[in-house]
Design an enzyme around this catalytic site. Structure first.
Site, PDB file in Angstrom:
ATOM      1  N   SER A 169     -46.994  -8.731 -35.647  1.00 53.00           N
ATOM      2  CA  SER A 169     -47.838  -7.664 -35.117  1.00 53.00           C
ATOM      3  C   SER A 169     -48.470  -6.831 -36.228  1.00 53.00           C
ATOM      4  O   SER A 169     -49.201  -7.340 -37.062  1.00 53.00           O
ATOM      5  CB  SER A 169     -47.015  -6.796 -34.158  1.00 53.00           C
ATOM      6  N   ASP A 214     -54.617  -4.649 -33.745  1.00 53.61           N
ATOM      7  CA  ASP A 214     -53.541  -4.848 -34.706  1.00 53.61           C
ATOM      8  C   ASP A 214     -53.462  -6.327 -35.065  1.00 53.61           C
ATOM      9  O   ASP A 214     -54.300  -7.128 -34.627  1.00 53.61           O
ATOM     10  CB  ASP A 214     -52.208  -4.308 -34.179  1.00 53.61           C
ATOM     11  N   ASP A 253     -51.729  -8.965 -34.241  1.00 53.09           N
ATOM     12  CA  ASP A 253     -51.716 -10.017 -33.221  1.00 53.09           C
ATOM     13  C   ASP A 253     -52.566  -9.653 -32.012  1.00 53.09           C
ATOM     14  O   ASP A 253     -52.573 -10.377 -31.017  1.00 53.09           O
ATOM     15  CB  ASP A 253     -50.284 -10.347 -32.789  1.00 53.09           C
ATOM     16  N   ASP A 270     -52.496  -7.472 -29.615  1.00 58.55           N
ATOM     17  CA  ASP A 270     -52.006  -7.122 -28.283  1.00 58.55           C
ATOM     18  C   ASP A 270     -52.185  -5.636 -28.005  1.00 58.55           C
ATOM     19  O   ASP A 270     -51.769  -5.129 -26.968  1.00 58.55           O
ATOM     20  CB  ASP A 270     -50.544  -7.538 -28.081  1.00 58.55           C
TER      21      ASP A 270
END
Length: 448
Positions: free
Chosen positions: A106, A243, A245, A247
């Site tokens: 992340s 961010d 990743d 999400d």
């Protein structure tokens, strides 16, 4: 040794904490728990897994280890390549896979990495299922041979299936909007610019040149300075930051002012409420959402349901009670009608859709809520198990009476350290600081 799974999968420094051996062992255990590989043998059909990753250099060897463990366990594997976590979640469901795997840490720096497993349908695992995978690590297995081993193929073209999906959820084109997006040199660097251009926006992408080592470095939702500068210098309508990743997302308006997750939820909730699309006229948020958000929702006739901190707890409440919008101040926003997890690209498209459809600048839309000053003090070196001792409970009650309806107090023991967090919101920063300081002093004396 503590629990291997954390709040969002298994994370650590790749090559040291998260080794190739551990990645393979986890994938073998997950294949048997989630893919139930043994049960499929009788049906003649092998279970199927999809595997995606962000651009970290370590993702290359971790992907190889995960794919090897799955295939050796009799699972067919579709390698999706570099894609956001929500894309992997969507494709787990859309392709009828029995499990999904995402390799990402992340917003963490490049040396870190993580493994996140997804169940059928693309949902995150419950604690009980994660515990079962962890319990079966290192178990003796009877591995298939010959035609029983899993087959591996690349499925990089499936990225377009995800892009098409998020675009079909939109109710208004983004024609005329000038947008700067910061992809954090992460998983969204290809899909986000393409999706926004196809939606009709004029897009300038920054942080969109990953080299495997620069993910989140000075870019993305945890480093908004660069995005603010570019939005203002280009005269853009607004900016969006993802961010590593993708999400989650945060935004900045045309003046460079930050529009956080609470603002984004407030804007989306008000728009959905006005269109009759907000299930049960309710939005789900964590206890860390600003009181200003809750007051704004109350004034708009929208109920706020609170959960513990963590998007998994938001999702659990949404699923159990039939709500379709929830999220966190950090920018994790879950739109359950369209996704099974927080989705930064989906969220940004719908936020931009409200701007385009209403013709109202993001700065004005964000004024639907006025955040109250929030002071957080982390009191370290205390016994976090004493967060409810009578002295502290009495001090909190006194502070709450003093603050009234224009403030609140939250005392939270840390989940990983000998520390108690004291958070106070008040009508003024000075008042919040005074109250938080008094409570922190009580923690230091009463929680030892």
């Amino acid at each position: 040794m503590g629990r291997l799974f954390g709040t969002d999968g298994v994370r650590g420094v790749a090559g040291r904490d998260l080794t190739a051996e551990l990645a393979m062992d986890l994938s073998v255990a997950a294949a048997h728990v989630l893919g139930d590989a043994g049960a499929f043998a009788a049906t003649g059909r092998r279970p199927v897994a999809v595997v995606g990753r962000d651009p970290r250099a370590s993702g290359e060897f971790l992907e190889a280890a995960v794919v090897a463990g799955l295939a050796a366990s009799g699972v067919d594997v579709l390698r999706l390549g570099v894609l956001p976590t929500p894309a992997v979640a969507h494709l787990t469901a859309a392709l009828g896979a029995d499990l999904g795997v995402m390799l990402s840490a992340s917003h963490n720096p490049a040396p870190d990495n993580g493994i996140k497993f997804l169940a059928r349908g693309g949902f995150k695992l419950s604690d009980a299922v994660e515990d079962e995978i962890e319990r079966r690590l290192g178990e003796e297995w009877s591995f298939p041979v010959g035609s029983g081993v899993g087959r591996v193929r690349d499925a990089y073209g499936e990225a377009d299936r995800y892009i098409s999906h998020v675009l079909t959820t939109m109710t208004a084109p983004l024609d005329g909007l000038s947008i700067v997006i910061d992809c954090a040199h992460g998983a969204a660097h290809m899909v986000a610019p393409e999706a926004l251009v196809r939606a009709g926006a004029r897009v300038e992408a920054i942080g969109a040149r990953p080299d495997g080592l620069n993910i989140n470095a000075g870019h993305g939702s945890t480093h908004l300075d660069k995005l603010q500068q570019v939005v203002v210098s280009r005269g853009a309508d607004l900016g969006v930051a993802y961010d590593g990743d993708a999400d989650r997302c945060l935004a900045v308006d045309h003046t460079g002012a930050i529009v956080d997750g609470d603002h984004i939820m407030a804007i989306l909730a008000a728009a959905m409420h006005g269109d009759g699309l907000l299930a049960k006229d309710t939005v789900v948020a964590t206890v860390m959402s600003n009181l200003g958000f809750k007051l704004a929702m109350r004034d708009a006739g929208i109920t706020v349901v609170e959960t513990a901190v963590g998007d998994r707890y938001v999702l659990e409440r949404m699923k159990s009670d039939g709500f379709n919008l929830g999220g966190e101040q950090s920018g994790h926003v879950i739109m359950l009608d369209h996704a099974t997890t927080g989705d930064g690209l989906l969220t940004s498209l719908h936020l931009l859709g409200v701007v385009a459809k209403s013709g109202v600048p993001l700065k004005e839309l964000a004024s639907v809520m006025t955040p109250l000053p929030q002071i957080l003090i982390n009191v370290k070196g205390v016994d976090k198990g004493k967060a409810s001792v009578p002295e502290l409970v009495a001090a909190v009650a006194e502070a709450e009476a003093e603050l009234g309806e224009t403030g609140r107090v939250l005392i939270r023991p840390s989940g990983t350290e000998p520390m108690i967090r004291v958070m106070v919101e008040a009508a003024s920063e000075e008042h919040a600081t005074q109250v938080a300081g008094r409570l922190a002093d009580v923690v230091r004396t009463a929680c030892v």
